[in-house]
Design an enzyme around this catalytic site. Structure first.
Site, short mmCIF file in Angstrom:
data_model
loop_
_atom_site.label_atom_id
_atom_site.label_comp_id
_atom_site.label_asym_id
_atom_site.label_seq_id
_atom_site.Cartn_x
_atom_site.Cartn_y
_atom_site.Cartn_z
N CYS A 113 0.84 -1.19 0.00
CA CYS A 113 0.00 0.00 0.00
C CYS A 113 0.88 1.25 0.00
O CYS A 113 1.81 1.36 0.80
CB CYS A 113 -0.91 -0.01 1.22
SG CYS A 113 -1.97 1.45 1.35
N CYS A 116 0.26 3.09 3.63
CA CYS A 116 0.67 2.57 4.95
C CYS A 116 1.64 1.40 4.88
O CYS A 116 2.04 0.87 5.91
CB CYS A 116 -0.56 2.16 5.75
SG CYS A 116 -1.41 0.70 5.10
N CYS A 162 -7.39 -1.07 1.21
CA CYS A 162 -6.43 -1.55 2.20
C CYS A 162 -7.12 -1.62 3.55
O CYS A 162 -7.77 -0.66 3.98
CB CYS A 162 -5.24 -0.61 2.26
SG CYS A 162 -4.06 -0.98 3.58
N CYS A 165 -5.56 1.16 6.26
CA CYS A 165 -5.71 2.62 6.14
C CYS A 165 -6.89 3.04 5.27
O CYS A 165 -7.08 4.24 5.04
CB CYS A 165 -4.43 3.24 5.59
SG CYS A 165 -4.13 2.85 3.85
N CYS A 185 -8.43 -5.83 -10.19
CA CYS A 185 -7.96 -4.79 -11.10
C CYS A 185 -7.57 -3.57 -10.26
O CYS A 185 -8.43 -2.82 -9.82
CB CYS A 185 -9.06 -4.47 -12.10
SG CYS A 185 -8.54 -3.39 -13.42
#
Length: 197
Positions: A113, A116, A162, A165, A185
């Site tokens: 990510c 984070c 995510c 976060c 995707c």
């Protein structure tokens, strides 16, 4: 009591009930808002915790860990992220196809990510979907992503974010390859690639 006094009493009672209900509703909304939002930059004061699977620098899982949700103000996200990464992750935008830095990447590694650093996908599950966005047939760990129904743009889709976060990553579709039949995707702008040996 005369007939002329009766209607006035009903109106007063009705007005009292409506006013009381409105005041209770406003108080409940105010209390909810105060408990969810702190005074420092509009950040929630008690964001809670989540359980994710951590991955080491060798790409192997190191175990489950309970971590605090990552919560920042809009200004902090804008300072941390590029304009395209901010637009995608914090405002659920989409980068143009074939413009991201990892749609055609074939190196061995992890996709983390951008907000984070949570591990999201492995190159082991990446495939060429022909769409111009990096596509995967499964996340690196189910615990690390969240899926929610997205009814925007007049269609039903499943948005992927995510878990730690709440960064918007992309969408998942049911037209992927075996073994899952899924196509995650994702947006390159929502992830950073970490090459493994």
């Amino acid at each position: 009591m005369s007939d002329s006094q009766e209607p006035r009493k009903r109106v007063s009672r009705r007005a009292f009930i409506v006013t009381s209900a409105g005041a209770c509703g406003a108080l409940a909304l105010w209390s909810l808002e105060r408990s969810a939002v702190g005074s420092a930059g509009g950040k929630p004061t008690n964001p809670g915790t989540v359980t994710i699977v951590q991955f080491g620098s060798d790409g192997k899982p190191t175990g489950k860990l309970v971590v605090p949700k990552v919560v920042k103000s809009d200004a902090e996200w804008r300072q941390q992220l590029s304009s395209i990464s901010y637009e995608v992750t914090r405002r659920a935008g989409t980068e143009r196809p074939y413009t991201g830095n990892s749609w055609d990447l074939h190196d061995h590694g992890l996709f983390r990510c951008i907000c984070c650093d949570t591990a999201l996908f492995s190159s082991e599950t990446k495939f060429d979907s022909g769409t111009g966005w990096p596509s995967f047939w499964q996340p690196i760990a189910r615990e690390n992503v969240a899926e929610i129904r997205d009814g925007s743009l007049g269609m039903e889709r499943t948005a992927v974010s995510c878990r730690q976060c709440d960064a918007h990553l992309g969408h998942v579709f049911d037209d992927g390859p075996r073994p899952t039949g899924l196509r995650y995707c994702m947006n390159s702008a929502a992830m950073r690639f970490v090459k493994l040996a």
